[in-house]
Design a protein around this motif. Structure first.
Motif, PDB file in Angstrom:
ATOM      1  N   LYS A   1      96.467   2.512  -7.820  1.00  0.00           N
ATOM      2  CA  LYS A   1      97.852   2.188  -7.486  1.00  0.00           C
ATOM      3  C   LYS A   1      98.471   1.372  -8.617  1.00  0.00           C
ATOM      4  N   VAL A   2      98.852   2.072  -9.654  1.00  0.00           N
ATOM      5  CA  VAL A   2      99.430   1.410 -10.825  1.00  0.00           C
ATOM      6  C   VAL A   2     100.854   1.907 -11.024  1.00  0.00           C
ATOM      7  N   THR A   3     101.625   1.173 -11.826  1.00  0.00           N
ATOM      8  CA  THR A   3     102.991   1.585 -12.169  1.00  0.00           C
ATOM      9  C   THR A   3     103.008   2.241 -13.543  1.00  0.00           C
ATOM     10  N   SER A   4     102.244   1.666 -14.451  1.00  0.00           N
ATOM     11  CA  SER A   4     102.137   2.236 -15.787  1.00  0.00           C
ATOM     12  C   SER A   4     100.778   2.905 -15.951  1.00  0.00           C
ATOM     13  N   ALA A   5     100.766   4.062 -16.558  1.00  0.00           N
ATOM     14  CA  ALA A   5      99.510   4.786 -16.772  1.00  0.00           C
ATOM     15  C   ALA A   5      98.551   3.971 -17.629  1.00  0.00           C
ATOM     16  N   TYR A   6      99.088   3.105 -18.481  1.00  0.00           N
ATOM     17  CA  TYR A   6      98.255   2.405 -19.442  1.00  0.00           C
ATOM     18  C   TYR A   6      97.549   1.188 -18.838  1.00  0.00           C
ATOM     19  N   GLU A   7      97.913   0.854 -17.599  1.00  0.00           N
ATOM     20  CA  GLU A   7      97.115  -0.127 -16.851  1.00  0.00           C
ATOM     21  C   GLU A   7      95.705   0.405 -16.650  1.00  0.00           C
ATOM     22  N   ILE A   8      95.588   1.714 -16.487  1.00  0.00           N
ATOM     23  CA  ILE A   8      94.279   2.342 -16.262  1.00  0.00           C
ATOM     24  C   ILE A   8      93.353   2.062 -17.439  1.00  0.00           C
ATOM     25  N   LEU A   9      93.877   2.069 -18.643  1.00  0.00           N
ATOM     26  CA  LEU A   9      93.046   1.851 -19.825  1.00  0.00           C
ATOM     27  C   LEU A   9      92.448   0.445 -19.828  1.00  0.00           C
ATOM     28  N   GLU A  10      93.222  -0.553 -19.391  1.00  0.00           N
ATOM     29  CA  GLU A  10      92.688  -1.919 -19.344  1.00  0.00           C
ATOM     30  C   GLU A  10      91.669  -2.076 -18.223  1.00  0.00           C
ATOM     31  N   ILE A  11      91.963  -1.489 -17.077  1.00  0.00           N
ATOM     32  CA  ILE A  11      91.042  -1.597 -15.943  1.00  0.00           C
ATOM     33  C   ILE A  11      89.694  -0.969 -16.288  1.00  0.00           C
ATOM     34  N   LYS A  12      89.722   0.175 -16.931  1.00  0.00           N
ATOM     35  CA  LYS A  12      88.499   0.912 -17.206  1.00  0.00           C
ATOM     36  C   LYS A  12      87.755   0.424 -18.445  1.00  0.00           C
ATOM     37  N   ILE A  13      88.513   0.035 -19.519  1.00  0.00           N
ATOM     38  CA  ILE A  13      87.849  -0.298 -20.781  1.00  0.00           C
ATOM     39  C   ILE A  13      88.179  -1.710 -21.241  1.00  0.00           C
ATOM     40  N   GLY A  14      89.490  -2.007 -21.440  1.00  0.00           N
ATOM     41  CA  GLY A  14      89.812  -3.345 -21.917  1.00  0.00           C
ATOM     42  C   GLY A  14      91.245  -3.447 -22.401  1.00  0.00           C
ATOM     43  N   THR A  15      91.672  -4.679 -22.664  1.00  0.00           N
ATOM     44  CA  THR A  15      93.051  -4.959 -23.043  1.00  0.00           C
ATOM     45  C   THR A  15      93.428  -4.290 -24.363  1.00  0.00           C
ATOM     46  N   GLY A  16      92.516  -4.285 -25.323  1.00  0.00           N
ATOM     47  CA  GLY A  16      92.806  -3.717 -26.630  1.00  0.00           C
ATOM     48  C   GLY A  16      93.167  -2.240 -26.552  1.00  0.00           C
ATOM     49  N   VAL A  17      92.486  -1.506 -25.695  1.00  0.00           N
ATOM     50  CA  VAL A  17      92.758  -0.073 -25.549  1.00  0.00           C
ATOM     51  C   VAL A  17      94.133   0.125 -24.904  1.00  0.00           C
ATOM     52  N   ARG A  18      94.470  -0.739 -23.936  1.00  0.00           N
ATOM     53  CA  ARG A  18      95.783  -0.642 -23.300  1.00  0.00           C
ATOM     54  C   ARG A  18      96.892  -0.890 -24.318  1.00  0.00           C
ATOM     55  N   VAL A  19      96.708  -1.889 -25.169  1.00  0.00           N
ATOM     56  CA  VAL A  19      97.712  -2.194 -26.187  1.00  0.00           C
ATOM     57  C   VAL A  19      97.872  -1.010 -27.142  1.00  0.00           C
ATOM     58  N   LEU A  20      96.739  -0.417 -27.550  1.00  0.00           N
ATOM     59  CA  LEU A  20      96.805   0.725 -28.458  1.00  0.00           C
ATOM     60  C   LEU A  20      97.502   1.905 -27.797  1.00  0.00           C
ATOM     61  N   GLY A  21      97.184   2.162 -26.530  1.00  0.00           N
ATOM     62  CA  GLY A  21      97.826   3.253 -25.809  1.00  0.00           C
ATOM     63  C   GLY A  21      99.324   3.038 -25.670  1.00  0.00           C
ATOM     64  N   THR A  22      99.708   1.789 -25.386  1.00  0.00           N
ATOM     65  CA  THR A  22     101.131   1.457 -25.278  1.00  0.00           C
ATOM     66  C   THR A  22     101.849   1.669 -26.605  1.00  0.00           C
ATOM     67  N   PHE A  23     101.185   1.252 -27.682  1.00  0.00           N
ATOM     68  CA  PHE A  23     101.771   1.417 -29.011  1.00  0.00           C
ATOM     69  C   PHE A  23     101.940   2.908 -29.347  1.00  0.00           C
ATOM     70  N   PHE A  24     100.904   3.704 -29.077  1.00  0.00           N
ATOM     71  CA  PHE A  24     100.999   5.150 -29.326  1.00  0.00           C
ATOM     72  C   PHE A  24     102.177   5.751 -28.566  1.00  0.00           C
ATOM     73  N   PHE A  25     102.245   5.416 -27.289  1.00  0.00           N
ATOM     74  CA  PHE A  25     103.269   6.032 -26.438  1.00  0.00           C
ATOM     75  C   PHE A  25     104.677   5.649 -26.866  1.00  0.00           C
ATOM     76  N   LEU A  26     104.920   4.335 -27.047  1.00  0.00           N
ATOM     77  CA  LEU A  26     106.268   3.892 -27.380  1.00  0.00           C
ATOM     78  C   LEU A  26     106.710   4.396 -28.754  1.00  0.00           C
ATOM     79  N   SER A  27     105.803   4.378 -29.727  1.00  0.00           N
ATOM     80  CA  SER A  27     106.151   4.889 -31.056  1.00  0.00           C
ATOM     81  C   SER A  27     106.554   6.354 -30.970  1.00  0.00           C
ATOM     82  N   LEU A  28     105.749   7.101 -30.232  1.00  0.00           N
ATOM     83  CA  LEU A  28     106.012   8.532 -30.081  1.00  0.00           C
ATOM     84  C   LEU A  28     107.341   8.782 -29.387  1.00  0.00           C
TER      85      LEU A  28
END
Length: 812
Positions: free
Chosen positions: A413-440
């Motif tokens: 039950k998340v609002t942003s898809a990139y919350e999943i990356l932090e829950i599963k792996i860690g904060t650094g992956v979420r930040v990278l995913g956010t950066f990829f998405f917003l840049s794109l």
């Protein structure tokens, strides 16, 4: 709904009787006359008709006609030169063209040939410099007593294939010569070179007006001066004097006057040209022979087609009214749903209870941008149906996304898809995913808006280039307003409306073209067009498009997008359960399948239509090079007034749909992945107001980027494709590791994502290993997950060994 259909019927009925419809009917009759002249006559009128048709890109049957003529007239002086010239203009390859040109050159290079004069003229028209053909003979001809040969050889010695190398000084010196023949030939020659330097134009006008009325050079000089006149009053005077020669008793004078109207005439001259075509103009029947009348009428037909061609690509006032009404509807929807949103979850996810059918159509509209809507017909026209074989991968895509990806997203039950990356792996992956998405997405939104305005609106509909920033701003502002007001509910509703308009536009285009061609079956080519490459079935990384490449590319793109893009995942989360989310994705796939098939048929229909009516293309364009723009061009020149505005609104709506979805999803990511995660507030925050503010700020950034994109060098469509492909696979690398690799580590996943981007860049911009751009995503994905899995395994293995060593030391 019934009222809408009645209004649409009335608009089509009225517009079918408009000037637009009258001009099309006149142009069709003119084209039919030229084709009939080509097919039923023999002699110079046949040559002239063929060259006039070729100037519009019409080549059907011309080669066969003139090869047959050549069999009967290969030894006929003068006429054989005309036959070879037509075959040289029609040639599809450089080798074939040069073969026909060489035949003409051989005649000029032979002093005993009786048609050397015609050869010299034809070589000049083909931009072949006579000095390169026979320099010694050129010298003799320039010093001969034959002033006509001198004049044509002077012209032929001035030409060049490069416009910058043309000897304009020699041509201008001819029109100031005391010899009438030189003035006549010099003025005639200038009509073939539209880039006459400005310094020479005033000299040309002065000599044209000063030339005696009784001179045979008069009409040639008037025509040449009219072609290059920049002053309105001078242009009107030159045109008036040229039109006077339409009553001449000399065939050449009437022909030149008609050619002048062909280049500088307007729709106001069409009634006069229609009379000449119909032999209703004074002197048409009685002054000339039947063959001369045919030649004059064919030139009038050519003038009609040229004027009609220049008048295309403009929308009528009712079209603008419809587009304006559409913009007001978008704003009204945003205002309506602004009253329905109670909190941030309502704004960003529609309260997680939206209709899956509506959300599915919205997902489809998001994926299908304006560029996709235009590129599918263009792909069919230019390269054939290979890309559409990728549709066979849709069932497998549905299974993988519906049963392997969507259930995993819906559990969280998340609002942003990139919350999943932090829950599963860690904060650094979420930040990278956010950066990829917003840049794109920021660059994606800005480029799509700019490209839509610059290609589909400005260049096609005849609006000044200087208005590009203003129109970009207006589109962005309207989209920002209704998105920031209404949130995801407004986005979904407007997406559904836009989907309906897009499909309606394609259906109307298909229906109207079928009516023009006589039947639906007529859109299918009887044989494979010559410019389509043979179908290759397997995978081939060195080829742009094969069946295997198309299936693999679309399969990987769909899985990566459906499994990592916030715009897709946000819509799954907006439904109440897995079954509804799966239904949403299925509806988007079915809609996409249907529309791709429809747009493929539209591509075939456009190919058939403009092959039959190439005179409706923009001046100087051919089908192959103009493939991506044929759809919007037909919308303007082929659809009735009113319907043009409706379908144009559909094109604009596709861009606005992509922008609105990008705004909402980017707002969601910034709110959840940056502000709430890294800047938590202890005070009571109105998250709904915050989300709306973020949407407005993003819209401002996108609007600014729209204004800057115009300064980026290169093809915008190519830039969009490469940028999107750079980040689609790397984003999914992060999600794949989070969802499917239980031993994934943060360091390894980040490394895999960065390497995936590096590989994508290497393929996109440096053609690594000779790979084509369609291989960006498959190779980048494989490289990213391979490295991430290996590093994760090594890291886990090393960590476990360290723990075992520590335990052994503690026990000892």
């Amino acid at each position: 709904m019934k009222r809408v259909l009645v209004i649409l019927f009335v608009v089509i009925s009225i517009s079918s009787c408009s000037d637009k419809g009258d001009q099309k009917n006149t142009a069709e009759k003119a084209h039919e006359f030229l084709v009939n002249t080509l097919e039923t006559t023999s002699g110079w009128e046949k040559v002239h008709a063929a060259e006039e048709l070729l100037s519009f890109g019409y080549s059907t049957g011309i080669k066969e006609q003139f090869l047959h003529e050549l069999e009967e007239h290969k030894e006929t002086p003068q006429y054989r030169i005309g036959i070879w010239r037509v075959l040289a203009r029609e040639a599809q390859t450089d080798e074939e063209r040069k073969a026909w040109e060489n035949k003409i050159a051989q005649v000029y290079a032979s002093p005993t040939q009786p048609d050397r004069l015609h050869a010299a003229e034809s070589l000049a028209k083909l931009n072949i410099n006579l000095q390169k053909v026979a320099p010694a003979l050129v010298c003799n001809d320039l010093n001969s007593k034959d002033t006509t040969m001198q004049a044509f050889v002077t012209w032929g010695s001035s030409v060049a294939t490069n416009p910058d190398s043309i000897d304009y000084h020699s041509l201008i010196s001819m029109i100031t010569s005391p010899i009438e023949t030189f003035r006549r030939v010099g003025a005639y020659a200038l009509g073939f070179y539209p880039d006459l330097p400005t310094d020479f134009r005033s000299v040309l006008v002065e000599n044209a007006l000063a030339e005696p009325e009784s001179s045979k050079a008069k009409v040639y000089l008037l025509k040449a001066a009219l072609l290059f006149s920049d002053d309105d009053s001078t242009t009107a005077l030159l045109k008036e004097k040229s039109v006077h020669f339409l009553s001449s008793t000399e065939k050449f004078a009437r022909i030149e006057a008609l050619l002048a109207l062909a280049e500088r005439g307007s729709s106001g001259d069409l009634p006069l040209l229609k009379k000449i075509l119909a032999e209703e103009y004074p002197g048409s029947q009685h002054t000339f022979t039947e063959r001369e009348v045919t030649d004059i009428r064919a030139t009038a037909a050519y003038a009609i087609l040229k004027i009609t061609q220049r008048g295309g690509g403009k929308m009528a006032f009712p079209d603008w009214l419809i587009i304006g009404a559409y913009a007001l509807v978008m704003l009204a929807i945003g205002f309506f749903y602004s009253k329905k949103n109670k909190n941030a979850e309502d704004y960003l996810l529609g309260g997680r209870s939206m209709n899956p059918i509506m959300v599915g159509l919205s997902l489809f509209a998001t994926i299908l941008s304006t560029l996709s809507y235009l590129s599918y017909p263009g792909e069919m026209i230019k390269f054939g149906p290979v890309i559409f074989t990728s549709l066979v991968s849709f069932p497998l895509i549905y299974f993988i996304v519906g049963w392997l990806l969507i259930p995993r997203f819906m559990k969280m039950k998340v609002t942003s898809a990139y919350e999943i990356l932090e829950i599963k792996i860690g904060t650094g992956v979420r930040v990278l995913g956010t950066f990829f998405f917003l840049s794109l997405r920021l660059l994606w939104m800005a480029t799509i808006i700019y490209a839509t305005v610059n290609t589909a609106i400005i260049s096609i509909f005849g609006i000044q280039k200087s208005l590009v920033p203003l129109i970009c701003l207006i589109m962005a502002v309207i989209t920002v307003v209704y998105t920031s007001m209404g949130g995801l509910k407004a986005v979904v509703i407007t997406d559904v409306l836009q989907t309906v308009i897009l499909i309606m536009g394609a259906l109307l285009t298909l229906f109207i073209i079928s009516m023009h061609l006589g039947s639906f079956q007529s859109i299918f080519p009887q044989e494979m067009p010559a410019h389509w490459e043979p179908v290759t079935w397997g995978l081939d990384a060195g080829k742009r498009m094969t069946v295997g490449n198309a299936i693999l590319m679309v399969f990987v793109w769909y899985i990566c997008t459906a499994g990592s893009d916030q715009m897709a995942i946000q819509r799954y989360l907006a439904t109440k359960d897995v079954r509804s989310a799966r239904k949403t994705f299925g509806i988007s796939l079915v809609t996409n399948f249907t529309v791709q098939v429809l747009l493929a048929l539209v591509g075939l229909a456009l190919l058939a239509y403009f092959t039959k009516k190439p005179y409706e293309l923009p001046a100087g364009e051919v089908i192959f090079n103009y493939a991506d723009s044929l759809f919007p061009w037909f919308i303007v020149v082929g659809l009735p007034v009113g319907v043009t505005g409706l379908v144009t609104a559909g094109l604009i709506s596709a861009a606005m749909s992509s922008l609105s979805s990008g705004l909402n999803s980017s707002s969601s990511v910034i709110s959840e992945d940056i502000i709430k995660r890294f800047f938590p507030s202890k005070k009571n925050v109105d998250f709904l107001k915050q989300a709306r503010t973020i949407s407005v700020i993003i819209g401002g950034v996108v609007t600014l980027l729209c204004l800057l994109v115009g300064y980026v060098q290169g093809n915008l469509l190519e830039v969009v494709i490469k940028v999107v492909n750079l980040f689609v696979a790397p984003l999914f690398v992060l999600f794949f590791m989070a969802l499917f690799i239980p031993f994934s580590t943060q360091f390894a996943t980040i490394a895999g994502g960065l390497v995936s981007v590096a590989v994508a860049i290497a393929i996109a911009f440096f053609e690594m290993f000779g790979l084509q751009v369609l291989w960006i995503m498959p190779i980048a994905f494989i490289a990213g997950i391979s490295l991430a899995c290996i590093l994760s395994a090594v890291e886990i293995f090393f960590f476990n060994n360290q723990n075992e060593n520590r335990n052994e030391k503690m026990e000892s």
